[in-house]
Design a protein around this motif. Structure first.
Motif, PDB file in Angstrom:
ATOM      1  N   VAL A 200      -2.265  14.920  19.494  1.00 58.10           N
ATOM      2  CA  VAL A 200      -3.702  15.144  19.364  1.00 58.10           C
ATOM      3  C   VAL A 200      -4.009  15.405  17.898  1.00 58.10           C
ATOM      4  CG1 VAL A 200      -5.589  16.696  19.979  1.00 58.10           C
ATOM      5  CG2 VAL A 200      -3.892  16.065  21.699  1.00 58.10           C
ATOM      6  N   PRO A 201      -4.952  14.665  17.335  1.00 57.29           N
ATOM      7  CA  PRO A 201      -5.274  14.894  15.920  1.00 57.29           C
ATOM      8  C   PRO A 201      -5.778  16.310  15.680  1.00 57.29           C
ATOM      9  CG  PRO A 201      -6.363  12.919  16.756  1.00 57.29           C
ATOM     10  CD  PRO A 201      -5.747  13.611  17.931  1.00 57.29           C
ATOM     11  N   VAL A 202      -5.354  16.881  14.581  1.00 57.90           N
ATOM     12  CA  VAL A 202      -5.804  18.207  14.183  1.00 57.90           C
ATOM     13  C   VAL A 202      -7.015  18.020  13.280  1.00 57.90           C
ATOM     14  CG1 VAL A 202      -5.196  20.269  12.875  1.00 57.90           C
ATOM     15  CG2 VAL A 202      -3.515  19.209  14.386  1.00 57.90           C
ATOM     16  N   GLU A 203      -8.062  18.766  13.577  1.00 55.18           N
ATOM     17  CA  GLU A 203      -9.291  18.661  12.806  1.00 55.18           C
ATOM     18  C   GLU A 203      -9.464  19.904  11.942  1.00 55.18           C
ATOM     19  OE1 GLU A 203     -12.293  18.066  15.763  1.00 55.18           O
ATOM     20  OE2 GLU A 203     -11.296  16.285  16.561  1.00 55.18           O
TER      21      GLU A 203
ATOM     22  N   GLU B 112      -1.986   7.734  -2.283  1.00 54.45           N
ATOM     23  CA  GLU B 112      -1.254   7.430  -1.058  1.00 54.45           C
ATOM     24  C   GLU B 112       0.027   8.243  -0.995  1.00 54.45           C
ATOM     25  OE1 GLU B 112       1.423   3.629  -2.369  1.00 54.45           O
ATOM     26  OE2 GLU B 112      -0.583   3.203  -1.638  1.00 54.45           O
ATOM     27  N   TYR B 113       0.555   8.343   0.204  1.00 56.00           N
ATOM     28  CA  TYR B 113       1.814   9.037   0.446  1.00 56.00           C
ATOM     29  C   TYR B 113       2.783   8.056   1.074  1.00 56.00           C
ATOM     30  CZ  TYR B 113      -0.513  13.506  -0.272  1.00 56.00           C
ATOM     31  OH  TYR B 113      -1.195  14.565  -0.809  1.00 56.00           O
ATOM     32  N   GLU B 114       4.044   8.218   0.758  1.00 57.20           N
ATOM     33  CA  GLU B 114       5.094   7.482   1.439  1.00 57.20           C
ATOM     34  C   GLU B 114       5.872   8.479   2.276  1.00 57.20           C
ATOM     35  OE1 GLU B 114       7.654   4.784  -0.886  1.00 57.20           O
ATOM     36  OE2 GLU B 114       6.272   5.202  -2.536  1.00 57.20           O
TER      37      GLU B 114
ATOM     38  N   ASP C   9      -2.901  16.226   5.962  1.00 56.12           N
ATOM     39  CA  ASP C   9      -1.592  16.849   5.715  1.00 56.12           C
ATOM     40  C   ASP C   9      -0.858  17.079   7.037  1.00 56.12           C
ATOM     41  OD1 ASP C   9      -2.279  17.065   2.982  1.00 56.12           O
ATOM     42  OD2 ASP C   9      -3.168  19.043   3.306  1.00 56.12           O
ATOM     43  N   VAL C  10      -1.603  17.580   8.024  1.00 55.20           N
ATOM     44  CA  VAL C  10      -0.998  17.865   9.323  1.00 55.20           C
ATOM     45  C   VAL C  10      -0.573  16.558   9.991  1.00 55.20           C
ATOM     46  CG1 VAL C  10      -1.401  18.870  11.612  1.00 55.20           C
ATOM     47  CG2 VAL C  10      -2.344  19.972   9.572  1.00 55.20           C
ATOM     48  N   ARG C  11      -1.407  15.532   9.912  1.00 50.64           N
ATOM     49  CA  ARG C  11      -1.078  14.240  10.539  1.00 50.64           C
ATOM     50  C   ARG C  11       0.188  13.646   9.926  1.00 50.64           C
ATOM     51  NH1 ARG C  11      -0.163  12.016  14.791  1.00 50.64           N
ATOM     52  NH2 ARG C  11      -0.299   9.766  14.795  1.00 50.64           N
ATOM     53  N   ARG C  12       0.351  13.758   8.618  1.00 51.59           N
ATOM     54  CA  ARG C  12       1.583  13.241   7.986  1.00 51.59           C
ATOM     55  C   ARG C  12       2.803  13.987   8.513  1.00 51.59           C
ATOM     56  NH1 ARG C  12      -1.667  12.975   3.690  1.00 51.59           N
ATOM     57  NH2 ARG C  12      -0.916  14.909   2.773  1.00 51.59           N
TER      58      ARG C  12
ATOM     59  N   ALA D 203       4.412  11.658  -2.796  1.00 53.46           N
ATOM     60  CA  ALA D 203       3.034  11.397  -3.195  1.00 53.46           C
ATOM     61  C   ALA D 203       3.022  10.409  -4.356  1.00 53.46           C
ATOM     62  CB  ALA D 203       2.353  12.697  -3.607  1.00 53.46           C
ATOM     63  N   ASN D 204       2.195   9.403  -4.247  1.00 49.96           N
ATOM     64  CA  ASN D 204       2.050   8.415  -5.312  1.00 49.96           C
ATOM     65  C   ASN D 204       0.697   8.613  -5.985  1.00 49.96           C
ATOM     66  OD1 ASN D 204       4.510   7.148  -4.705  1.00 49.96           O
ATOM     67  ND2 ASN D 204       3.548   6.013  -3.052  1.00 49.96           N
ATOM     68  N   PRO D 205       0.701   9.163  -7.197  1.00 52.01           N
ATOM     69  CA  PRO D 205      -0.581   9.396  -7.872  1.00 52.01           C
ATOM     70  C   PRO D 205      -1.249   8.077  -8.258  1.00 52.01           C
ATOM     71  CG  PRO D 205       1.266   9.976  -9.291  1.00 52.01           C
ATOM     72  CD  PRO D 205       1.838   9.571  -7.966  1.00 52.01           C
ATOM     73  N   ARG D 206      -2.539   8.146  -8.444  1.00 52.51           N
ATOM     74  CA  ARG D 206      -3.295   6.964  -8.859  1.00 52.51           C
ATOM     75  C   ARG D 206      -2.889   6.557 -10.267  1.00 52.51           C
ATOM     76  NH1 ARG D 206      -9.320   7.065  -6.668  1.00 52.51           N
ATOM     77  NH2 ARG D 206      -8.807   7.786  -4.599  1.00 52.51           N
ATOM     78  N   VAL D 207      -2.957   5.272 -10.510  1.00 52.95           N
ATOM     79  CA  VAL D 207      -2.710   4.772 -11.854  1.00 52.95           C
ATOM     80  C   VAL D 207      -3.827   5.314 -12.747  1.00 52.95           C
ATOM     81  CG1 VAL D 207      -2.560   2.694 -13.280  1.00 52.95           C
ATOM     82  CG2 VAL D 207      -1.596   2.704 -10.968  1.00 52.95           C
ATOM     83  N   GLY D 208      -3.460   5.889 -13.856  1.00 51.05           N
ATOM     84  CA  GLY D 208      -4.449   6.451 -14.759  1.00 51.05           C
ATOM     85  C   GLY D 208      -4.813   7.892 -14.435  1.00 51.05           C
TER      86      GLY D 208
END
Length: 142
Positions: free
Chosen positions: A24-27, A123-125, A67-70, A112-117
């Protein structure tokens, strides 16, 4: 009707009881309800344990539903990978005259993959290492 702490607590319990299933998704409301319950509970603890509860409270206040869903996905991945490896090992046992390979998985983790710049994380892997090696393997340096 006047809302008392008891009524708020009951509403909180009703809201969070629906989250018994890990899928169940956590809100945001679930996170806030948990944080409120943790805060209330922490006041009943001895001083040293209250310090520990404050660390948990700060962490829970900073949580976002994503964060919880990951973390839920990571737990599911770990479980599915273990089940797959056990299934493969069972197939090896049934079809071979003994063990033909060794397999092991490491716990999953987030990258965690930070944005370019610069800027916020884009995004997260979810990474999990699995090692498989023939049973009668000799390392190249042996």
């Amino acid at each position: 009707m006047v809302e008392t702490p008891s009524h708020r607590r009951q509403a909180t319990y009703e809201r969070t009881n629906r989250s018994e299933n890990a899928d169940v998704p956590v809100e945001s409301e679930d996170i806030k309800a948990f944080t409120d319950r943790l805060s209330e509970w922490s006041t009943s603890l001895p001083p040293a344990e209250q310090s520990l509860a404050q660390v948990l409270l700060q962490y829970s206040r900073d949580l976002q539903p994503g964060d919880v869903r990951r973390r839920q996905l990571i737990a599911s991945l770990d479980e599915a990978t273990q089940a797959t490896i056990e299934s493969v090992k069972e197939q090896w046992r049934q079809t071979a005259r003994g063990p033909i390979a060794w397999a092991r998985t490491e716990p999953s983790w987030e990258k965690a993959n930070p944005r370019v710049g610069g800027g916020a994380v884009e995004e997260y892997e979810i990474v999990q290492w699995t090692y498989i090696r023939p049973e009668r393997w000799t390392p190249p340096y042996a």
